[in-house]
Design a protein around this motif. Sequence first.
Motif, PDB file in Angstrom:
ATOM      1  N   TYR A 229      20.628  51.690  32.334  1.00  0.00           N
ATOM      2  CA  TYR A 229      19.602  52.311  32.834  1.00  0.00           C
ATOM      3  C   TYR A 229      18.531  51.900  31.650  1.00  0.00           C
ATOM      4  O   TYR A 229      17.219  51.768  32.566  1.00  0.00           O
ATOM      5  N   ARG A 230      18.186  51.646  30.694  1.00  0.00           N
ATOM      6  CA  ARG A 230      17.498  51.707  29.646  1.00  0.00           C
ATOM      7  C   ARG A 230      17.166  50.023  29.523  1.00  0.00           C
ATOM      8  O   ARG A 230      15.962  49.345  30.053  1.00  0.00           O
ATOM      9  N   ILE A 231      18.020  48.912  30.098  1.00  0.00           N
ATOM     10  CA  ILE A 231      17.935  47.960  30.008  1.00  0.00           C
ATOM     11  C   ILE A 231      16.400  47.708  31.560  1.00  0.00           C
ATOM     12  O   ILE A 231      16.096  46.851  31.358  1.00  0.00           O
ATOM     13  N   ASN A 232      16.718  48.685  32.739  1.00  0.00           N
ATOM     14  CA  ASN A 232      15.893  48.507  33.739  1.00  0.00           C
ATOM     15  C   ASN A 232      15.056  49.047  32.958  1.00  0.00           C
ATOM     16  O   ASN A 232      13.692  47.697  33.897  1.00  0.00           O
ATOM     17  N   VAL A 247       8.943  47.894  23.094  1.00  0.00           N
ATOM     18  CA  VAL A 247      10.004  48.442  24.233  1.00  0.00           C
ATOM     19  C   VAL A 247      11.829  48.672  23.687  1.00  0.00           C
ATOM     20  O   VAL A 247      11.996  49.251  24.590  1.00  0.00           O
ATOM     21  N   CYS A 248      11.664  48.034  23.009  1.00  0.00           N
ATOM     22  CA  CYS A 248      13.132  47.870  22.822  1.00  0.00           C
ATOM     23  C   CYS A 248      13.444  49.468  22.101  1.00  0.00           C
ATOM     24  O   CYS A 248      14.444  50.166  22.307  1.00  0.00           O
ATOM     25  N   SER A 255      17.892  49.829  17.025  1.00  0.00           N
ATOM     26  CA  SER A 255      18.110  48.154  16.703  1.00  0.00           C
ATOM     27  C   SER A 255      17.890  47.313  17.567  1.00  0.00           C
ATOM     28  O   SER A 255      18.163  47.093  18.534  1.00  0.00           O
ATOM     29  N   LEU A 256      16.475  46.580  16.729  1.00  0.00           N
ATOM     30  CA  LEU A 256      15.576  45.063  17.595  1.00  0.00           C
ATOM     31  C   LEU A 256      17.138  43.937  18.333  1.00  0.00           C
ATOM     32  O   LEU A 256      17.800  43.803  19.490  1.00  0.00           O
TER      33      LEU A 256
END
Length: 299
Positions: A229-232, A247-248, A255-256
């Motif tokens: 969900y976070r990636i989307n 965005v990270c 953690s980047l």
Amino acid sequence: MKIQKEIIEFEKGKSFKLFAPSLKNCFFWHYHPEIELVYVEAVNGIRHVGKDISGFTESDLLLIGSNVPHLNFDYGIQTECRQLVLQMRENFLQDIIFPVPEFENIRKLLEKSYLGLSFYGETKKKVVEKLHLMKEKDPFLSLIGLIEILKTLSDSTEVIELNKEDTRIKWFLNDKIRMGTIYDYIHENYDKKPNVNVIAEIVSLSTPAFCRYFKKQTNMTFTDFVNNYRINQAKIFLLKDYSVTEVCFQVGFESLSYFNKLFKQHTGETPSEFKKKHFRPIEINGRIGIIARESACNK
């Protein structure tokens, strides 16, 4: 919030209906005996068909079989979203396709649709053009257009099977947990630290029972689902011209390097590569705007 059977009404004398629904923030986890073709346009979205929960970027074209549970594709989308939905009568396959030998490949396609099929590339482009043309035609020519669409889909190799097993409603009939509550909790907390113990308590399950239930329903662990969900959500922010670092942390990663690694695992591209490929500024009446390039990144 529990799974619902949608009752679909058709105009008299028509074998299918073509319309443009807009539910947005309504959580409509449902099924129906009618086979459905859905085209959705959005900067980024999540599709939930049967057990499959995955993301799409820019647009998606899906064929969903009879009695396959699915969530409305505009749920939770905060940006502009457009849909075209074509639903075929329950007896469409038996009465119109089965009796005609020339429709053998179409029959196989519709019988296979219980897996949930996502089409991309030239196939998607051709079918969407035909769907828009069908809106302007009389019922007979529209039916011919539908057969042409089904023929295009049945001949295509540009397709992804979303499920690997039968997920029709018989698999879900004993589901008493409110999936909408889980979705809402994740949506409200994905940028913080979603806690499996908290959501388990909310839906009245012990944590181990909730983890077993969630894995059974989605084929994912709770942590994997949250990260997906976070990636989307990260895709949306990248297409709004936020920096990768912004965005990270905006979507809840601490953690980047881990964010970059996970993003590439999910999309095949680093966040920087994704942004470079799909984002470019444009000038509109002296002002700078943005557009997302058309791509096949939802393959």
